[in-house]
Design a protein around this motif. Structure first.
Motif, mmCIF file in Angstrom:
data_model
loop_
_atom_site.group_PDB
_atom_site.id
_atom_site.type_symbol
_atom_site.label_atom_id
_atom_site.label_comp_id
_atom_site.label_asym_id
_atom_site.label_seq_id
_atom_site.Cartn_x
_atom_site.Cartn_y
_atom_site.Cartn_z
ATOM 1 N N ASP A 37 7.372 -13.153 -6.715
ATOM 2 C CA ASP A 37 8.014 -14.097 -5.797
ATOM 3 C C ASP A 37 8.245 -13.453 -4.433
ATOM 4 O OD1 ASP A 37 8.042 -16.164 -7.597
ATOM 5 O OD2 ASP A 37 10.044 -15.713 -8.349
ATOM 6 N N GLY A 38 8.640 -12.187 -4.440
ATOM 7 C CA GLY A 38 8.856 -11.482 -3.178
ATOM 8 C C GLY A 38 7.575 -11.370 -2.369
ATOM 9 N N VAL A 39 6.496 -11.081 -3.062
ATOM 10 C CA VAL A 39 5.199 -10.966 -2.383
ATOM 11 C C VAL A 39 4.767 -12.330 -1.833
ATOM 12 C CG1 VAL A 39 2.741 -10.539 -2.770
ATOM 13 C CG2 VAL A 39 4.439 -8.948 -3.680
ATOM 14 N N LEU A 40 4.955 -13.371 -2.638
ATOM 15 C CA LEU A 40 4.529 -14.706 -2.212
ATOM 16 C C LEU A 40 5.399 -15.247 -1.086
ATOM 17 C CD1 LEU A 40 3.754 -16.270 -5.714
ATOM 18 C CD2 LEU A 40 2.104 -15.488 -4.010
ATOM 19 N N VAL B 82 -3.167 -8.453 -13.009
ATOM 20 C CA VAL B 82 -2.615 -9.496 -12.138
ATOM 21 C C VAL B 82 -3.179 -10.875 -12.493
ATOM 22 C CG1 VAL B 82 -2.402 -10.286 -9.733
ATOM 23 C CG2 VAL B 82 -2.218 -7.851 -10.279
ATOM 24 N N VAL B 83 -4.461 -10.913 -12.883
ATOM 25 C CA VAL B 83 -5.069 -12.196 -13.257
ATOM 26 C C VAL B 83 -5.741 -12.082 -14.626
ATOM 27 C CG1 VAL B 83 -5.539 -12.793 -10.829
ATOM 28 C CG2 VAL B 83 -7.367 -11.798 -12.235
ATOM 29 N N ARG B 84 -5.897 -13.254 -15.246
ATOM 30 C CA ARG B 84 -6.669 -13.341 -16.485
ATOM 31 C C ARG B 84 -7.906 -14.167 -16.184
ATOM 32 N NH1 ARG B 84 -5.352 -11.946 -21.426
ATOM 33 N NH2 ARG B 84 -3.143 -11.690 -20.994
ATOM 34 N N LEU C 201 0.501 -2.931 -7.530
ATOM 35 C CA LEU C 201 0.762 -2.828 -6.092
ATOM 36 C C LEU C 201 -0.531 -2.559 -5.316
ATOM 37 C CD1 LEU C 201 4.033 -0.705 -6.289
ATOM 38 C CD2 LEU C 201 3.868 -3.087 -5.544
ATOM 39 N N ALA C 202 -1.364 -1.673 -5.847
ATOM 40 C CA ALA C 202 -2.628 -1.368 -5.172
ATOM 41 C C ALA C 202 -3.532 -2.602 -5.163
ATOM 42 C CB ALA C 202 -3.329 -0.195 -5.851
ATOM 43 N N ALA C 203 -3.522 -3.351 -6.258
ATOM 44 C CA ALA C 203 -4.352 -4.560 -6.319
ATOM 45 C C ALA C 203 -3.885 -5.588 -5.297
ATOM 46 C CB ALA C 203 -4.316 -5.154 -7.729
ATOM 47 N N LEU C 204 -2.572 -5.703 -5.108
ATOM 48 C CA LEU C 204 -2.024 -6.709 -4.200
ATOM 49 C C LEU C 204 -2.070 -6.277 -2.736
ATOM 50 C CD1 LEU C 204 1.162 -7.774 -6.207
ATOM 51 C CD2 LEU C 204 -0.988 -9.026 -6.023
ATOM 52 N N ALA C 205 -2.272 -4.985 -2.488
ATOM 53 C CA ALA C 205 -2.170 -4.445 -1.127
ATOM 54 C C ALA C 205 -3.349 -4.841 -0.235
ATOM 55 C CB ALA C 205 -2.037 -2.924 -1.162
ATOM 56 N N ASP C 206 -4.399 -5.356 -0.806
ATOM 57 C CA ASP C 206 -5.580 -5.745 -0.021
ATOM 58 C C ASP C 206 -5.440 -7.191 0.481
ATOM 59 O OD1 ASP C 206 -8.668 -5.213 0.501
ATOM 60 O OD2 ASP C 206 -8.405 -7.262 -0.257
ATOM 61 N N PRO C 207 -5.690 -7.427 1.777
ATOM 62 C CA PRO C 207 -5.498 -8.772 2.339
ATOM 63 C C PRO C 207 -6.302 -9.857 1.623
ATOM 64 C CG PRO C 207 -5.879 -7.176 4.094
ATOM 65 C CD PRO C 207 -6.098 -6.451 2.804
ATOM 66 N N MET C 208 -7.533 -9.543 1.237
ATOM 67 C CA MET C 208 -8.357 -10.548 0.568
ATOM 68 C C MET C 208 -7.819 -10.859 -0.833
ATOM 69 S SD MET C 208 -10.795 -12.339 1.701
ATOM 70 C CE MET C 208 -11.533 -11.374 3.026
ATOM 71 N N ARG C 209 -7.417 -9.817 -1.535
ATOM 72 C CA ARG C 209 -6.871 -10.038 -2.885
ATOM 73 C C ARG C 209 -5.516 -10.750 -2.821
ATOM 74 N NH1 ARG C 209 -9.269 -4.777 -3.727
ATOM 75 N NH2 ARG C 209 -7.271 -3.710 -3.535
ATOM 76 N N ALA D 203 0.839 -1.206 0.000
ATOM 77 C CA ALA D 203 0.000 0.000 0.000
ATOM 78 C C ALA D 203 0.872 1.254 0.000
ATOM 79 C CB ALA D 203 -0.932 -0.010 1.206
ATOM 80 N N ALA D 204 1.975 1.212 0.734
ATOM 81 C CA ALA D 204 2.873 2.371 0.780
ATOM 82 C C ALA D 204 3.490 2.627 -0.592
ATOM 83 C CB ALA D 204 3.968 2.150 1.825
ATOM 84 N N LEU D 205 3.832 1.553 -1.301
ATOM 85 C CA LEU D 205 4.490 1.693 -2.601
ATOM 86 C C LEU D 205 3.509 1.989 -3.732
ATOM 87 C CD1 LEU D 205 6.998 -1.311 -2.407
ATOM 88 C CD2 LEU D 205 7.527 1.108 -2.081
#
Lengths: 102, 102
Positions: free
Chosen positions: B95-98, B67-69, B19-27, A20-22
């Motif tokens: 990979d870093g996120v995972l 991020v997804v198709r 980054l915004a898409a990945l920043a949500d816990p559910m997503r 979120a920060a990035l």
């Protein structure tokens, strides 16, 4: 200005907060500049088309997420990217973000 | 349901949106599940404590960010992670996120 600002310990850094920060264009620009300069910089030395209070707001979000460390030095504050912590927790994330096409 | 949903081309994918898409816990949970299953999955098959409409909302944000198709298949929709596109644009990011501690 002489007070220490709170920072999360490495183990307290959460991926959601880092992402979120990035995710904000202005903060991403700051992080790119910090990575490029590769040294601590005074907050005011990154050229940004925003007010001092907006800059402080963005730096606070980056600091609280664990992305940057801010230490007082005399009357200014020196900001550094927490590369080691981010690379240890999320290997590849920072490099991937920095490699992004503009 | 038979209609193709719009997806950004690889060159249109923006790091800020990812980054915004990945920043949500559910997503982020959805992305982890997609990565773990490593195959296309029907939208409903990821176990989530949210309503169908909330799920659809999150999947739309992930799709629009690149991020997804999501492709229709019969009466369902199959979702896959755009690993190749993300790795080509932002090497290491996914990979870093995972790798992030939960």
């Amino acid at each position: 200005m002489g007070q220490d600002l709170p920072h999360p310990e490495r183990a307290e850094i959460r991926i959601e907060a880092v992402l979120a920060a990035l995710a904000d264009p202005m903060r991403l620009h700051m992080v790119r500049e910090l990575a490029r300069l590769d040294t601590g910089v005074a907050c005011g030395s990154i050229d940004l088309p925003i007010s001092k209070s907006t800059r402080t707001h963005h730096l606070r979000i980056l600091r609280e997420a664990g992305v940057v460390r801010i230490r007082p030095e005399g009357t200014s504050r020196i900001t550094t990217l927490r590369r080691d912590d981010l690379n240890a927790l999320f290997p590849g994330l920072l490099d991937g973000v920095l490699a992004a096409p503009r």
